[in-house]
Design a protein around this motif. Sequence first.
Motif, PDB file in Angstrom:
ATOM      1  N   ASN A  43       0.588  -1.168  -0.182  1.00 22.11           N
ATOM      2  CA  ASN A  43      -0.266   0.074   0.075  1.00 22.11           C
ATOM      3  C   ASN A  43       0.686   1.281   0.072  1.00 22.11           C
ATOM      4  N   GLN A 164       1.645  -2.700   6.600  1.00 20.52           N
ATOM      5  CA  GLN A 164       1.825  -1.843   6.811  1.00 20.52           C
ATOM      6  C   GLN A 164       2.846  -0.674   6.748  1.00 20.52           C
ATOM      7  N   PHE A 303      -6.025   0.167   3.272  1.00 16.52           N
ATOM      8  CA  PHE A 303      -5.922   1.253   1.595  1.00 16.52           C
ATOM      9  C   PHE A 303      -5.355   2.410   2.104  1.00 16.52           C
ATOM     10  N   VAL A 430     -11.177  -3.358  -0.140  1.00 21.02           N
ATOM     11  CA  VAL A 430     -10.000  -1.898  -0.871  1.00 21.02           C
ATOM     12  C   VAL A 430     -10.967  -1.880  -2.473  1.00 21.02           C
TER      13      VAL A 430
END
Length: 476
Positions: A43, A164, A303, A430
């Motif tokens: 991401n 992430q 996201f 997403v």
Amino acid sequence: MTETITSRKAAHATAGPPSLGGLGLFTVLLAAALPLIDFFIVNVALPTIGHDLAASEAVLELVIAGYGLAYAVLLVLGGRLGDLFGRRRLFLGGMAAFGLTSLACGLAPSAWALVAARVAQGAASAAMLPQVLATIQAATSGQRRAKAMGLYGATAGLSMVAGQILGGVLVAADIAGTGWRSVFLVNVPVVLVGLFLAARAVPETRSQHPEPVDGPGTVLLAVSLLTLLAPLTEGRAAGWPLWTWLSLAAFPFVAGTFYAVERRADRQGRTPLVPPSLFELTSLRRGLVMIVPFSIGFSGFMFVIAVALQQGAGRGPVAAGLALAPMAVVFFFVSLAGPRLVARYGTRVVTAGAAIQAVGVALMALAAWRSWPDLGLVELLPGAAIAGAGQALQLPVVFRIILSEVPTARAGVGSGVLITTQQSSLALGVATLGTLFLSLIPTMGMRDALVTTLLVQLAGVALTGLLSLRLPRTIG
């Protein structure tokens, strides 16, 4: 000699079922973390990938979607193959393939080569991951199983946030000039360690009555997921061409055909890929219904916040990743307390978790509205920490509930259905919340688009809270 042979047979006959020790549990949990980390790790790396490989927005979305689609489509098949050929064997093969495909991702010379490698990586994940839950189900029992399932849920939730954070750190570190490639190459040494440990510590288990692969069911499930997820993930970037609408229109018919074929096979005494009789288990059915909005909100938020912090608030990849560190830390520690809380208060802990998460999401929406564009770790800390606590009281517990009544012989099928539902919902999050956010930016601006999307997620959290009221009060 005869006495020796007889004694060996007697010892084999009295040997207990395979047992998963502490090192084996660590190994399978390590493997469980890898696919989820890799779903989210890209991401914060997408802007760098796009610049380096001159990739369009549609192709960049395929970097995420290609992995998620292959992963979701093949998960149930991976669980069935583990039941049939041995879960340890599929686990080792899937992990080795995951390492090789991660290497291919890291060395990809072009955007389309990266997409192809990501699809292969998703397929490898689908062979490896169902064996984790199936092995825990088959090689543990009682309190050890409850503890293992709690740790699995904690690992799953922590991995989604940690992926992430790790992605941002690795991209910024630019190790040996590898840039974004390190987010994939880092898997290779981890896989080598995992293979070494698995060969020594993970027991072999399989179904005592292995069930053959359901060819028609496998094809129809794959087509069903593709007709839904492919247009939703690619539609906005591609300008919603005709094929996206035709695909969405075909989805209910293909899904209906899949259900009819599986139901007929179940009634005729054959073994379908997803036995409809499995959904007669109240705990599994109601838990799966709840996991859908939870996972959609989770992945959609991850996201959206990555895009908002980097492209809107001007944060670098490290700052964008570390802004979620409070969520990861609090999730980990609260999830460790989950089994004790469930033992004392039952599954109403899940309802309390949804209420706590709602407070956290509301605080993050308020922070975005008041502080934009100065949005980062400090501004998001209270909301992220509270949301992490709420999520930790939901995800691990719901995993335990879903698999609590699944027979050991169908551990692979049950875990495949659970992970397929979760992974499809992550991809759907997403596609839906991400598409909503990106579509609102041109007219509303980044701040208002982010706040609106967080409020939509808040509605999803309220839905999970209501659904949790239908869960069994205790876990079998």
